[in-house]
Design a protein around this motif. Sequence first.
Motif, mmCIF file in Angstrom:
data_model
loop_
_atom_site.group_PDB
_atom_site.id
_atom_site.type_symbol
_atom_site.label_atom_id
_atom_site.label_comp_id
_atom_site.label_asym_id
_atom_site.label_seq_id
_atom_site.Cartn_x
_atom_site.Cartn_y
_atom_site.Cartn_z
ATOM 1 N N ALA A 17 -6.943 -6.808 6.175
ATOM 2 C CA ALA A 17 -6.220 -6.873 4.901
ATOM 3 C C ALA A 17 -5.280 -8.074 4.873
ATOM 4 O O ALA A 17 -5.167 -8.772 3.855
ATOM 5 N N ALA A 18 -4.606 -8.320 5.997
ATOM 6 C CA ALA A 18 -3.693 -9.460 6.077
ATOM 7 C C ALA A 18 -4.464 -10.767 5.959
ATOM 8 O O ALA A 18 -4.049 -11.688 5.238
ATOM 9 N N LEU A 19 -5.595 -10.855 6.649
ATOM 10 C CA LEU A 19 -6.406 -12.067 6.614
ATOM 11 C C LEU A 19 -6.889 -12.355 5.196
ATOM 12 O O LEU A 19 -6.866 -13.504 4.736
ATOM 13 N N LYS A 20 -7.307 -11.322 4.499
ATOM 14 C CA LYS A 20 -7.769 -11.488 3.115
ATOM 15 C C LYS A 20 -6.649 -12.031 2.243
ATOM 16 O O LYS A 20 -6.853 -12.938 1.429
ATOM 17 N N ARG A 21 -5.457 -11.488 2.413
ATOM 18 C CA ARG A 21 -4.287 -11.953 1.653
ATOM 19 C C ARG A 21 -3.935 -13.391 2.016
ATOM 20 O O ARG A 21 -3.642 -14.219 1.149
ATOM 21 N N PHE A 22 -3.941 -13.682 3.315
ATOM 22 C CA PHE A 22 -3.564 -15.018 3.781
ATOM 23 C C PHE A 22 -4.503 -16.079 3.217
ATOM 24 O O PHE A 22 -4.075 -17.169 2.840
ATOM 25 N N THR A 30 2.662 -14.217 1.556
ATOM 26 C CA THR A 30 2.246 -12.817 1.647
ATOM 27 C C THR A 30 3.350 -11.968 2.269
ATOM 28 O O THR A 30 3.929 -12.343 3.287
ATOM 29 N N THR A 31 3.629 -10.829 1.657
ATOM 30 C CA THR A 31 4.657 -9.928 2.178
ATOM 31 C C THR A 31 4.017 -8.699 2.821
ATOM 32 O O THR A 31 2.864 -8.358 2.535
ATOM 33 N N MET A 32 4.783 -8.041 3.656
ATOM 34 C CA MET A 32 4.304 -6.811 4.283
ATOM 35 C C MET A 32 4.082 -5.735 3.220
ATOM 36 O O MET A 32 3.178 -4.906 3.337
ATOM 37 N N ASN A 33 4.903 -5.742 2.170
ATOM 38 C CA ASN A 33 4.742 -4.771 1.083
ATOM 39 C C ASN A 33 3.382 -4.913 0.411
ATOM 40 O O ASN A 33 2.722 -3.914 0.091
ATOM 41 N N GLU A 34 2.956 -6.152 0.189
ATOM 42 C CA GLU A 34 1.675 -6.398 -0.476
ATOM 43 C C GLU A 34 0.512 -5.912 0.383
ATOM 44 O O GLU A 34 -0.459 -5.334 -0.130
ATOM 45 N N ALA A 36 0.688 -3.537 2.610
ATOM 46 C CA ALA A 36 0.764 -2.072 2.590
ATOM 47 C C ALA A 36 0.150 -1.521 1.306
ATOM 48 O O ALA A 36 -0.568 -0.512 1.322
ATOM 49 N N GLU A 37 0.409 -2.187 0.183
ATOM 50 C CA GLU A 37 -0.158 -1.744 -1.096
ATOM 51 C C GLU A 37 -1.678 -1.853 -1.084
ATOM 52 O O GLU A 37 -2.377 -0.972 -1.593
ATOM 53 N N ASP A 38 -2.189 -2.935 -0.509
ATOM 54 C CA ASP A 38 -3.644 -3.108 -0.430
ATOM 55 C C ASP A 38 -4.289 -1.985 0.381
ATOM 56 O O ASP A 38 -5.413 -1.553 0.089
ATOM 57 N N LEU A 39 -3.579 -1.536 1.412
ATOM 58 C CA LEU A 39 -4.106 -0.489 2.293
ATOM 59 C C LEU A 39 -3.724 0.914 1.821
ATOM 60 O O LEU A 39 -4.154 1.907 2.415
ATOM 61 N N ARG A 40 -2.883 0.969 0.783
ATOM 62 C CA ARG A 40 -2.397 2.249 0.257
ATOM 63 C C ARG A 40 -1.704 3.057 1.350
ATOM 64 O O ARG A 40 -1.990 4.245 1.565
ATOM 65 N N CYS A 41 -0.812 2.386 2.035
ATOM 66 C CA CYS A 41 -0.040 3.044 3.086
ATOM 67 C C CYS A 41 1.416 2.626 2.959
ATOM 68 O O CYS A 41 1.764 1.770 2.144
ATOM 69 N N SER A 42 2.259 3.215 3.759
ATOM 70 C CA SER A 42 3.678 2.874 3.723
ATOM 71 C C SER A 42 3.935 1.610 4.536
ATOM 72 O O SER A 42 3.182 1.277 5.457
ATOM 73 N N LYS A 43 5.003 0.927 4.181
ATOM 74 C CA LYS A 43 5.396 -0.263 4.926
ATOM 75 C C LYS A 43 5.726 0.097 6.372
ATOM 76 O O LYS A 43 5.464 -0.679 7.301
ATOM 77 N N ALA A 44 6.261 1.301 6.562
ATOM 78 C CA ALA A 44 6.615 1.765 7.909
ATOM 79 C C ALA A 44 5.381 1.852 8.803
ATOM 80 O O ALA A 44 5.455 1.605 10.015
ATOM 81 N N SER A 45 4.237 2.192 8.204
ATOM 82 C CA SER A 45 3.000 2.281 8.981
ATOM 83 C C SER A 45 2.607 0.920 9.539
ATOM 84 O O SER A 45 2.123 0.812 10.669
ATOM 85 N N LEU A 46 2.830 -0.142 8.743
ATOM 86 C CA LEU A 46 2.519 -1.494 9.215
ATOM 87 C C LEU A 46 3.430 -1.879 10.373
ATOM 88 O O LEU A 46 2.979 -2.445 11.372
ATOM 89 N N TYR A 47 4.710 -1.571 10.218
ATOM 90 C CA TYR A 47 5.672 -1.950 11.252
ATOM 91 C C TYR A 47 5.462 -1.166 12.547
ATOM 92 O O TYR A 47 5.940 -1.578 13.605
#
Length: 205
Positions: A17-22, A30-34, A36-47
């Motif tokens: 997902a990050a690579l696609k955004r990048f 690109t932000t971590m929020n974006e 997370a939204e693409d993956l439909r998960c919380s920002k905390a899950s990414l961190y």
Amino acid sequence: MITTDNRDETKDRILDAALKRFIHFGAGKTTMNEIAEDLRCSKASLYYYFPDKQGLHLAVLEKISEHLFQTMEERLVEMKKATDTLLDFIAIKYEFGCKFFRLEIFKLIQEKKMITPQQFRAFRDREHKLFTRIFEFGNDQGEFHLKRPATEIASLYQDVLEGVRYVASDGLPVIEIPNEDFFAKIVAKQRAIAQIFINGLKYKD
């Protein structure tokens, strides 16, 4: 929704997902929020997997670098002529550069000095081993007539190609806006110098 049932799979999904955004928007924008939204998960899950954006940048770089090496290693398996393989490697890196230049990740990593000298050497060492195998193959097949050890020839060849890249960028370590023309300029010079280098190896006393 991201779960922790399969951590490797989840981590890969985040990186994809990050690579696609990048690729589409650049790593810097690109932000971590974006993500997370693409993956439909919380920002905390990414961190949980990547404590900071810098760690995510490095992980994406490792992912695409691994893809590059896998492509090169697959080409080695099919190798019939060392000369063709050396030139194919230049083409592979050209395609790699054209595909990922929009990432901005290389520029960010250089600016923030995220990569340690040890990591850089590890990358070069892995590439060096591939070149060594090609020169050994060429020598064994009688295509080349090496006067020095293949590992030494590989080091010289690697330095020459890197020097061409440096000159093509006017000596600047960071390219502000790389594009296909920039990579085409590099590959044209690398192919020319590679052919001169290869012709020298074919010379037999």
